[in-house]
Design a protein around this motif. Structure first.
Motif, mmCIF file in Angstrom:
data_model
loop_
_atom_site.group_PDB
_atom_site.id
_atom_site.type_symbol
_atom_site.label_atom_id
_atom_site.label_comp_id
_atom_site.label_asym_id
_atom_site.label_seq_id
_atom_site.Cartn_x
_atom_site.Cartn_y
_atom_site.Cartn_z
ATOM 1 N N SER A 199 7.538 8.717 -22.856
ATOM 2 C CA SER A 199 7.349 8.447 -21.429
ATOM 3 C C SER A 199 8.294 7.369 -20.902
ATOM 4 C CB SER A 199 5.907 7.999 -21.163
ATOM 5 O OG SER A 199 5.010 9.054 -21.410
ATOM 6 N N HIS A 200 8.707 7.558 -19.651
ATOM 7 C CA HIS A 200 9.343 6.496 -18.890
ATOM 8 C C HIS A 200 8.462 6.184 -17.680
ATOM 9 C CE1 HIS A 200 11.506 10.163 -17.122
ATOM 10 N NE2 HIS A 200 10.823 9.684 -16.108
ATOM 11 N N LEU A 201 8.848 5.197 -16.884
ATOM 12 C CA LEU A 201 8.008 4.698 -15.797
ATOM 13 C C LEU A 201 8.328 5.382 -14.482
ATOM 14 C CD1 LEU A 201 5.910 2.587 -14.792
ATOM 15 C CD2 LEU A 201 7.853 1.036 -14.407
ATOM 16 N N ALA A 202 7.304 6.014 -13.888
ATOM 17 C CA ALA A 202 7.418 6.589 -12.551
ATOM 18 C C ALA A 202 6.495 5.811 -11.619
ATOM 19 C CB ALA A 202 7.053 8.068 -12.592
ATOM 20 N N GLY A 203 6.181 6.373 -10.460
ATOM 21 C CA GLY A 203 5.349 5.679 -9.483
ATOM 22 C C GLY A 203 6.176 4.783 -8.578
ATOM 23 N N THR A 204 5.521 4.064 -7.694
ATOM 24 C CA THR A 204 6.249 3.213 -6.748
ATOM 25 C C THR A 204 6.999 2.084 -7.450
ATOM 26 O OG1 THR A 204 4.255 1.882 -6.350
ATOM 27 C CG2 THR A 204 4.660 3.705 -4.849
ATOM 28 N N LYS B 162 0.836 -1.195 0.000
ATOM 29 C CA LYS B 162 0.000 0.000 0.000
ATOM 30 C C LYS B 162 0.879 1.255 0.000
ATOM 31 C CE LYS B 162 -3.996 -2.091 2.273
ATOM 32 N NZ LYS B 162 -4.915 -2.045 3.426
ATOM 33 N N ALA B 163 0.510 2.179 -0.837
ATOM 34 C CA ALA B 163 1.251 3.439 -0.914
ATOM 35 C C ALA B 163 0.283 4.555 -1.277
ATOM 36 C CB ALA B 163 2.363 3.345 -1.956
ATOM 37 N N ARG B 164 0.676 5.779 -0.941
ATOM 38 C CA ARG B 164 -0.193 6.922 -1.217
ATOM 39 C C ARG B 164 -0.116 7.363 -2.668
ATOM 40 N NH1 ARG B 164 0.555 11.483 3.264
ATOM 41 N NH2 ARG B 164 2.044 10.294 4.466
ATOM 42 N N ARG B 165 0.892 6.945 -3.385
ATOM 43 C CA ARG B 165 1.051 7.351 -4.774
ATOM 44 C C ARG B 165 0.761 6.177 -5.703
ATOM 45 N NH1 ARG B 165 7.588 7.653 -5.389
ATOM 46 N NH2 ARG B 165 6.998 8.093 -7.538
ATOM 47 N N PRO B 166 0.539 6.442 -6.989
ATOM 48 C CA PRO B 166 0.231 5.356 -7.921
ATOM 49 C C PRO B 166 1.385 4.367 -8.050
ATOM 50 C CG PRO B 166 -0.309 7.500 -8.867
ATOM 51 C CD PRO B 166 0.464 7.766 -7.624
ATOM 52 N N VAL B 167 1.063 3.107 -8.320
ATOM 53 C CA VAL B 167 2.085 2.098 -8.563
ATOM 54 C C VAL B 167 2.797 2.393 -9.876
ATOM 55 C CG1 VAL B 167 2.495 -0.357 -9.005
ATOM 56 C CG2 VAL B 167 0.866 0.332 -7.242
ATOM 57 N N CYS B 168 2.041 2.730 -10.899
ATOM 58 C CA CYS B 168 2.594 3.034 -12.223
ATOM 59 C C CYS B 168 2.146 4.430 -12.657
ATOM 60 C CB CYS B 168 2.117 2.029 -13.267
ATOM 61 S SG CYS B 168 2.540 0.337 -12.895
ATOM 62 N N ARG B 169 3.062 5.143 -13.245
ATOM 63 C CA ARG B 169 2.694 6.447 -13.782
ATOM 64 C C ARG B 169 3.631 6.788 -14.935
ATOM 65 N NH1 ARG B 169 0.627 11.631 -10.510
ATOM 66 N NH2 ARG B 169 0.567 13.093 -12.212
ATOM 67 N N ALA B 170 3.085 7.311 -16.002
ATOM 68 C CA ALA B 170 3.918 7.749 -17.128
ATOM 69 C C ALA B 170 4.499 9.121 -16.813
ATOM 70 C CB ALA B 170 3.082 7.814 -18.404
ATOM 71 N N CYS B 171 5.794 9.265 -17.012
ATOM 72 C CA CYS B 171 6.489 10.537 -16.788
ATOM 73 C C CYS B 171 7.189 10.900 -18.095
ATOM 74 C CB CYS B 171 7.489 10.384 -15.649
ATOM 75 S SG CYS B 171 8.400 11.891 -15.213
#
Length: 224
Positions: free
Chosen positions: A179-184, A162-171
């Motif tokens: 895009s590269h991969l951001a998020g947890t 569990k985390a407060r931010r998205p697991v995957c996010r496009a940056c």
């Protein structure tokens, strides 16, 4: 703008060259002191303190005290992703600054973007994870495929924590303009790269330098 977010206020904070240099220096994910940020910005300590106060008031920075020192960092990944996106626009349509030489080439191959991998290697990794159907792209958003949790768990990455931010996010990557991969998940992959010593941080830079065996190991795990 009469309604909606106050874009002008945030833009004015970032638009000052000294403050922009400070923010960019913090994109490496390491907290810095006021004197270190003054050097990055090329300003005196009193001027740096004034800039830092404005960035703090604007919600773009956080500060932590340790002993006699105060360490400044970006307020979170959302701020980092905004700066990376602005850098992408500046790279595309803005005036060119003098390139710093070989280090700039290394920055384009692989670098730290706050807490995750960026550059050509990161963009290639995201493309491959999508090709392998471990990640799914849906209208510009990225999400985990049903089979992904067990795949990443096998390499010691818990995507179900569990985390407060998205697991995957496009940056948006400023140097590749894709895009590269951001998020947890992106942060966990960078942690693995550094823990396994596949790459090292270049001194006084955000660049990541892969060793030949490290590059081979990274590509076997994430690009094969």
């Amino acid at each position: 703008m009469r309604e909606g977010p106050d874009i002008a206020r945030i833009a004015s904070l970032i638009g000052d060259p000294a403050r922009a240099n400070m923010l960019n220096a913090l994109m490496g994910g390491t907290a810095l002191t006021a004197s270190e940020l003054a050097l990055e910005a090329g300003v005196s300590m009193p001027t740096a303190s004034s800039h830092l106060s404005k960035l703090m008031e604007g919600g773009l920075l956080t500060v932590a005290s340790q002993g006699r020192h105060r360490y400044y960092g970006l307020a979170g990944p959302q701020v980092a992703e905004m700066i990376e996106a602005i850098a992408g626009v500046a790279e595309t349509i803005g005036p060119r600054r003098v390139r710093p030489g070989p280090r700039d080439g290394a920055m384009r191959v692989a670098r730290v973007c706050y807490d995750h991998l960026a550059g050509e290697q990161a963009v290639a990794m995201l493309d491959r994870l999508i090709d392998r159907r471990l990640l799914l792209r849906d209208h510009g958003e990225i999400r985990l495929a049903p089979s992904a949790a067990s795949h990443f768990a096998a390499m010691g990455i818990d995507v179900e924590a569990k985390a407060r931010r998205p697991v995957c996010r496009a940056c948006l990557d400023w140097s590749v303009r894709r895009s590269h991969l951001a998020g947890t998940l992106g942060a966990a992959i960078l942690d693995k790269i550094l823990t396994e010593k596949w790459a090292r941080r270049e001194k006084d830079s955000r660049a990541l330098i892969f060793s030949p065996p490290g590059k081979q190991a990274f590509e076997k795990v994430f690009l094969a």
